[in-house]
Design an enzyme around this catalytic site. Sequence first.
Site, PDB file in Angstrom:
ATOM      1  N   CYS A   1      -2.644   8.867   3.824  1.00  0.00           N
ATOM      2  CA  CYS A   1      -2.507   8.179   2.316  1.00  0.00           C
ATOM      3  C   CYS A   1      -3.644   8.566   1.477  1.00  0.00           C
ATOM      4  CB  CYS A   1      -2.009   6.680   2.472  1.00  0.00           C
ATOM      5  SG  CYS A   1      -3.165   5.643   3.353  1.00  0.00           S
TER       6      CYS A   1
ATOM      7  N   GLU B   1       0.837  -1.273   0.109  1.00  0.00           N
ATOM      8  CA  GLU B   1       0.117  -0.089   0.129  1.00  0.00           C
ATOM      9  C   GLU B   1       0.945   1.293   0.001  1.00  0.00           C
ATOM     10  OE1 GLU B   1      -1.441   3.221   0.955  1.00  0.00           O
ATOM     11  OE2 GLU B   1      -2.052   2.474   2.827  1.00  0.00           O
TER      12      GLU B   1
END
Length: 483
Positions: free
Chosen positions: A261, A227
């Site tokens: 994020c 990720e």
Amino acid sequence: MTTATDPPPAARATTSRTGDVTAAVEAARRAQPGWDALGFAGRRKALNAWCALILRRSDELVDLIRAETGKTADDARLEVVLVAHHLRWTAAHAARVLGRRGVSPGLLMFNHAVEVTHRPLGVVGVIGPWNYPAFIPIGPVSAALAGGNTVVLKPSELTPRTGEWLMATLAEVTGGTRVLHVVTGDGTTGEALCRAAVDKISFTGSSATGRRVMAACADNLTPVVIEGGGKDAMVVAADADLDAAADAAVWAAMTNAGQTCVGLERVYVVDAVADRFLGLVTERAAALRTGDGPEADLGRIVLPRQLDVIATHVGDALARGARAVLGGPQSITPPYVAPIVLADVPEDSAAVTDETFGPVLVVNRVASVEDAVERANASGYGLGASVFTRDRSRGRSVAARLRAGMVSVNAVIAFAGMPAVPFGGVGESGFGRVHGPDGLREFTRTQAVTSQRFRPLMQPTSFRRRPGTMPALVRMVRTLYGR
């Protein structure tokens, strides 16, 4: 979401030696068979007890997160709520998703019974970030544990105590049996974990570091979930509820001081409503307070060098003709950054192309929604996105055209709060999924078992078959599938 070269003294962690990492992996390996033997019901009971313990001591965890990250109290509380929500879902649904299931063998192999099972990999390594030191690791940690694996967690060197707290509280629940081990340190420790004899690595951090993780794992063909970063975009149509869109944009861009994020960094708003939208965004962002007091909405920027990235992006945008609608270079007062809103930013500037990871929002006007989709997709990143329009059917149609792993319509980051929804991206944002059924399956190996129930009249898979067997089989298949 990168790691600091020189973290603040209060947040430093002693680097684990390679031998320490090896010892942790070996200890996790020894504990794994017993943990797997508990079955789904036993593991569910343990994980639910862990969730209950975390909630009973939530104030303790909130204080710890705040001490290590500088978050506001509400940001830390939200993180703890998400930890509990996702942990509970994973425990409840692991048996349904991963349990043994029957599969039809098809007409040609009707004499067989088929079962598919999801077996644990063994030991899973998790490398966590500093921005959500409890919530982000809990996704892969809980999924791996629910599937019968044991885990070695390497938290960020900036937030080692949060990782150790999670390990200690789970050990209380399991009676001292360690199914979650923690190794602390910087990138050297992370590399050692990648090269250790783990069965899979789950990494959350920058795309650049993700590449290094993959390279280290390649030596042993260790599979990875990555990720990486994000440069999430919002599309605002002319018919959007502008008040709701502006409120969502400010929260998504500024929460956790922009250190998220899936935080919003770009907005593409149709020209007809751009001025009004920009006014609403500016009004809301200007009301936010920055600092470490109880009244603050935005805490500090954790990485000192991230301040340089933010300053560079803002300076580059302004030098290229962007307008500072709110704030500017003067908003950067280490270790804090007050909200900055930039408009009319060139699409090739760093503030549009690269991850800023701070409370900076770019708002660019576009001629149409189609133009907005094209610009949103021009990024190398593809983590999350959002669409605002009163026509939900149109919103779903726009979402389908966005190159992103997750899209919210008339909301922002909604997917992160839903434990049943897979979380992950494409391109520079990585691959693989955590959360939801996909996240549970990530940390298991699929095994199919077929068993012949009786001998068929025809034996095509034998050299002793009769001369007419194959022609008869072809005729049967033509009858079944040839029309």
